[in-house]
Design a protein around this motif. Structure first.
Motif, PDB file in Angstrom:
ATOM      1  N   MET A  30       0.773  -1.282  -0.120  1.00 45.73           N
ATOM      2  CA  MET A  30       0.029   0.131   0.048  1.00 45.73           C
ATOM      3  C   MET A  30       0.923   1.250   0.086  1.00 45.73           C
ATOM      4  N   ALA A  31       0.434   2.215  -0.766  1.00 51.49           N
ATOM      5  CA  ALA A  31       1.461   3.484  -0.907  1.00 51.49           C
ATOM      6  C   ALA A  31       1.327   4.247   0.292  1.00 51.49           C
ATOM      7  N   ALA A  32       2.440   4.854   0.725  1.00 53.22           N
ATOM      8  CA  ALA A  32       2.508   5.658   1.972  1.00 53.22           C
ATOM      9  C   ALA A  32       1.476   6.787   1.951  1.00 53.22           C
ATOM     10  N   GLU A  33       1.027   7.278   3.165  1.00 56.56           N
ATOM     11  CA  GLU A  33       0.046   8.501   3.095  1.00 56.56           C
ATOM     12  C   GLU A  33       0.835   9.668   2.599  1.00 56.56           C
ATOM     13  N   ARG A  34       0.417  10.540   1.583  1.00 60.51           N
ATOM     14  CA  ARG A  34       1.110  11.696   1.067  1.00 60.51           C
ATOM     15  C   ARG A  34       1.296  12.735   2.303  1.00 60.51           C
ATOM     16  N   GLU A  35       2.344  13.350   2.236  1.00 59.65           N
ATOM     17  CA  GLU A  35       2.717  14.495   3.113  1.00 59.65           C
ATOM     18  C   GLU A  35       2.202  15.547   2.592  1.00 59.65           C
ATOM     19  N   HIS A  36       1.637  16.580   3.589  1.00 65.48           N
ATOM     20  CA  HIS A  36       1.195  17.729   3.332  1.00 65.48           C
ATOM     21  C   HIS A  36       2.026  18.851   4.028  1.00 65.48           C
ATOM     22  N   TRP A  37       1.886  20.156   3.663  1.00 62.59           N
ATOM     23  CA  TRP A  37       2.540  21.247   4.322  1.00 62.59           C
ATOM     24  C   TRP A  37       2.205  21.299   5.759  1.00 62.59           C
ATOM     25  N   GLY A  38       2.829  21.732   6.581  1.00 63.58           N
ATOM     26  CA  GLY A  38       2.385  21.794   8.109  1.00 63.58           C
ATOM     27  C   GLY A  38       1.416  22.916   8.668  1.00 63.58           C
ATOM     28  N   SER A  39       1.614  23.945   7.858  1.00 65.07           N
ATOM     29  CA  SER A  39       0.843  25.016   7.870  1.00 65.07           C
ATOM     30  C   SER A  39       0.711  25.863   6.328  1.00 65.07           C
ATOM     31  N   ASN A  40      -0.371  26.656   6.258  1.00 71.85           N
ATOM     32  CA  ASN A  40      -0.408  27.609   5.066  1.00 71.85           C
ATOM     33  C   ASN A  40       0.608  28.507   5.071  1.00 71.85           C
ATOM     34  N   LEU A  41       1.310  29.047   6.131  1.00 76.14           N
ATOM     35  CA  LEU A  41       2.332  29.839   5.922  1.00 76.14           C
ATOM     36  C   LEU A  41       3.702  29.222   5.457  1.00 76.14           C
ATOM     37  N   GLY A  42       3.953  27.885   5.775  1.00 74.46           N
ATOM     38  CA  GLY A  42       4.975  27.148   5.217  1.00 74.46           C
ATOM     39  C   GLY A  42       4.936  26.792   3.619  1.00 74.46           C
ATOM     40  N   PHE A  43       3.481  26.682   3.302  1.00 72.14           N
ATOM     41  CA  PHE A  43       3.301  26.459   1.612  1.00 72.14           C
ATOM     42  C   PHE A  43       3.694  27.703   1.118  1.00 72.14           C
ATOM     43  N   ILE A  44       3.157  29.055   1.480  1.00 69.83           N
ATOM     44  CA  ILE A  44       3.478  30.032   1.291  1.00 69.83           C
ATOM     45  C   ILE A  44       4.789  30.544   1.016  1.00 69.83           C
ATOM     46  N   LEU A  45       5.629  30.484   2.062  1.00 71.91           N
ATOM     47  CA  LEU A  45       6.864  30.704   2.147  1.00 71.91           C
ATOM     48  C   LEU A  45       7.721  29.790   1.208  1.00 71.91           C
ATOM     49  N   ALA A  46       7.544  28.314   0.995  1.00 67.59           N
ATOM     50  CA  ALA A  46       8.025  27.661   0.244  1.00 67.59           C
ATOM     51  C   ALA A  46       7.739  27.772  -1.250  1.00 67.59           C
ATOM     52  N   ALA A  47       6.461  28.137  -1.644  1.00 69.88           N
ATOM     53  CA  ALA A  47       6.139  28.493  -2.918  1.00 69.88           C
ATOM     54  C   ALA A  47       6.869  29.744  -3.370  1.00 69.88           C
ATOM     55  N   ALA A  48       6.629  30.822  -2.619  1.00 69.36           N
ATOM     56  CA  ALA A  48       7.400  32.068  -2.778  1.00 69.36           C
ATOM     57  C   ALA A  48       8.831  31.804  -2.959  1.00 69.36           C
ATOM     58  N   GLY A  49       9.491  31.028  -2.192  1.00 69.57           N
ATOM     59  CA  GLY A  49      10.714  30.632  -2.300  1.00 69.57           C
ATOM     60  C   GLY A  49      11.181  30.046  -3.682  1.00 69.57           C
ATOM     61  N   SER A  50      10.305  29.220  -4.091  1.00 70.97           N
ATOM     62  CA  SER A  50      10.306  28.568  -5.508  1.00 70.97           C
ATOM     63  C   SER A  50      10.301  29.774  -6.587  1.00 70.97           C
ATOM     64  N   ALA A  51       9.350  30.788  -6.426  1.00 72.62           N
ATOM     65  CA  ALA A  51       9.341  31.693  -7.293  1.00 72.62           C
ATOM     66  C   ALA A  51      10.729  32.760  -7.345  1.00 72.62           C
ATOM     67  N   VAL A  52      10.734  32.933  -5.837  1.00 70.82           N
ATOM     68  CA  VAL A  52      12.037  34.002  -5.803  1.00 70.82           C
ATOM     69  C   VAL A  52      13.406  33.351  -6.002  1.00 70.82           C
ATOM     70  N   GLY A  53      14.024  33.610  -6.998  1.00 70.42           N
ATOM     71  CA  GLY A  53      15.233  33.084  -7.261  1.00 70.42           C
ATOM     72  C   GLY A  53      16.210  34.198  -7.939  1.00 70.42           C
ATOM     73  N   LEU A  54      17.202  33.394  -8.712  1.00 73.98           N
ATOM     74  CA  LEU A  54      18.091  34.259  -9.435  1.00 73.98           C
ATOM     75  C   LEU A  54      17.632  35.052 -10.496  1.00 73.98           C
ATOM     76  N   GLY A  55      16.338  34.999 -10.979  1.00 74.49           N
ATOM     77  CA  GLY A  55      15.542  35.744 -11.780  1.00 74.49           C
ATOM     78  C   GLY A  55      15.073  36.999 -11.157  1.00 74.49           C
ATOM     79  N   ASN A  56      14.849  36.913 -10.051  1.00 74.19           N
ATOM     80  CA  ASN A  56      14.197  38.219  -9.237  1.00 74.19           C
ATOM     81  C   ASN A  56      15.471  39.011  -8.779  1.00 74.19           C
ATOM     82  N   ILE A  57      16.478  38.524  -8.500  1.00 70.66           N
ATOM     83  CA  ILE A  57      17.765  39.280  -7.830  1.00 70.66           C
ATOM     84  C   ILE A  57      18.768  39.724  -8.940  1.00 70.66           C
ATOM     85  N   TRP A  58      18.974  38.643  -9.980  1.00 66.31           N
ATOM     86  CA  TRP A  58      19.924  38.868 -10.911  1.00 66.31           C
ATOM     87  C   TRP A  58      19.529  39.322 -12.001  1.00 66.31           C
TER      88      TRP A  58
END
Length: 526
Positions: free
Chosen positions: A1-29
């Motif tokens: 049986m497949a393992a239960e899918r992991e989820h973000w611990g909080s909405n803030l965690g998701f927002i910071l992680a997704a914003a971190g994905s978007a924020v990269g060299l493209g923004n600053i460089w």
């Protein structure tokens, strides 16, 4: 049986992680130098408009796809893929006819590629869009990690006091020698991949979310320190005026398309990262407000990066429109002329490295999630194996960044098959991902959600945790009357959802298609 899918611990965690994905060299460089090339403040306004009317609607699509299916990009499209689809068959036919057309002009490599893609579309339909997202993440990280490696190298050299240049010419010469040194290029590229592997290895909560909650605040603190230092320099206000004062005489069709293309790249759209991160969301989390938060944080970092750079550049009399060399070839010379310049150089390149890490882990997670979800690999094996594969592919980019001489057989093949004119394998990978994969991915995601899966099903998904998006009249929401039944009668149809549906069905696909055709040279506005 497949393992239960992991989820973000909080909405803030998701927002910071997704914003971190978007924020990269493209923004600053990239964002500061394309702003400098396109006239400053007016370009910033156009960029903000593109984020609002194109970037945000497409990001909502990607998060909704991920959360609804709880799968990686391939799994998401596989789950929603219709048994038969006229639009998919039409797109496949267009690719096959394009392949035959290219053969007529002896474009054998491109012709064969178009025929193969057309056949795959007939066979797999929309699943191919998800596969392209996973492949895009793989390809982008292979060359992205090379630039991130340069950043890591400059952090180390700043600590060692080696970034002391009297003028831009010295900085340019040092940078040229640095990127051609295989030991530095491969070593720093390897170290960056190891950092990403170690974070993704520990999963969503313990790895990506935990580090995003650390790295994103650090990134903002570093930016604030650099902004304060920059605007307190004598003559810095000229840079602030250039950056924030609109000069619409510098805006033309080409500038608008550059802003549109960067808005798309900046938000990590079309590369599978947002779909993947969305798949770890719980149903009660608000997709609409999360998207606005992610876009706002991403845009804020880009704007702050310009405010950190331009005042210092103007204060020391350097040109703001020096292009891609602004970060690695101009700013080191600027910092050398500032009191405690070595410290500010270290902080700046540390900032750049933090931004690169937050994006790098999201790209590695795209590939990892595919093998965990679809191939049932243990996460740790997937991370290590494909971290190693990406390192090897990126090494070809690293050794070829100056020219093709070190991998000439590959160069001859690409020239013979595709007529490659890029200066290096690094440029080939960058061109393929940025000019083809990302815009096509965004275009097909918009078409799929708008016309195949359907905006009605997407809105049903978004409504979980976000009833205001679909059930409240737009004017009532803006007026603060969202809880007044008399202002939310069925006669009202102008909701956020209805506007979003119009954008995702018509405006976003057309805008992305125009930008794509311009990027590949089939539509010229110059």
């Amino acid at each position: 049986m497949a393992a239960e899918r992991e989820h973000w611990g909080s909405n803030l965690g998701f927002i910071l992680a997704a914003a971190g994905s978007a924020v990269g060299l493209g923004n600053i460089w990239k964002f500061p130098y394309i702003t400098g090339e396109n006239g400053g403040g007016a370009f910033v306004l156009v960029y903000l408009l593109c984020i609002a009317v194109i970037g945000v609607p497409v990001m909502i699509c990607e998060i909704a796809l991920g959360r609804h299916t709880q799968r990686n990009p391939v799994g998401a499209f596989k789950q929603l893929n219709p048994v038969s689809c006229t639009m998919a068959h039409f797109i496949g036919l267009c690719f096959m006819l394009s392949g035959l057309f290219l053969f007529c002009f002896s474009q054998w490599g491109w012709g064969a590629t178009a025929l193969v893609i057309g056949a795959l579309i007939f066979r797999y339909r929309w699943i191919l869009v998800g596969a392209m997202g996973v492949l895009a993440g793989f390809v982008i990280l292979s060359f992205y990690s090379v630039v991130a490696g340069w950043t890591l190298g400059y952090v180390l050299q700043a600590v060692g006091g080696q970034l002391t240049f009297a003028n831009v010419a010295e900085a340019q010469e040092h940078f040229g020698v640095f990127i051609r040194d295989v030991r530095w290029a491969i070593g720093c590229h390897f170290a960056f991949i190891v950092i990403c592997v170690l974070i993704v290895y520990h999963g969503i909560k313990s790895g990506i979310e935990r580090w995003s909650k650390v790295l994103m605040p650090v990134l903002f603190l570093l930016l604030l320190a650099l902004i304060i230092r920059g605007i307190t320099l004598p003559g810095a206000m000229a840079g602030v005026r250039f950056y924030l004062s609109p000069d619409f005489s510098r805006i033309d069709a080409q500038s608008i398309l550059v802003a549109l293309g960067h808005a798309f790249f900046s938000l990590s759209l079309g590369m599978g990262a947002i779909i993947t991160y969305g798949s770890y969301l719980r149903r009660d989390q608000n997709i609409f407000t999360s998207t606005l938060s992610i876009a706002a944080l991403d845009t804020l970092v880009a704007l702050m990066a310009g405010l950190a750079m331009f005042p210092a550049v103007f204060a020391r009399g350097f040109a703001p429109d020096t292009g891609p060399g602004l970060v690695f070839q101009v700013l080191p010379a600027v910092f050398h002329q500032i009191p405690l310049g070595a410290l500010w150089a270290f902080l700046f390149f540390l900032l750049l490295l933090v931004a690169a890490v937050t994006s790098g882990i999201s790209l590695l997670e795209v590939v990892t999630a595919y093998f965990v979800d679809e191939r049932r690999w243990p996460r740790r094996r997937a991370v290590v194996v494909f971290g190693a594969v990406i390192f090897l592919l990126g090494s070809l980019c690293a050794v070829s960044v100056a020219d093709w001489s070190r991998i000439e057989p590959l160069h001859r093949f690409l020239v013979a098959a595709f007529g490659t004119t890029e200066a290096s394998f690094f440029d080939v990978m960058d061109h393929m991902a940025s000019n083809w994969m990302l815009p096509l991915g965004g275009l097909f995601i918009s078409l799929f959600v708008g016309w195949v899966w359907g905006t009605r099903h997407a809105v049903d998904e978004i409504r979980h945790g976000s009833h205001n998006f679909a059930d409240v009249h737009l004017m009532s929401l803006l007026a603060g009357l969202r809880d007044d039944p008399s202002h939310n009668s069925p006669a009202h149809v102008i909701t956020l959802a209805s506007l979003w549906g119009i954008f995702i069905r018509f405006i976003s696909p057309v805008a992305v298609l125009i930008a794509f055709l311009n990027t590949i040279g089939w539509l010229d506005f110059t």
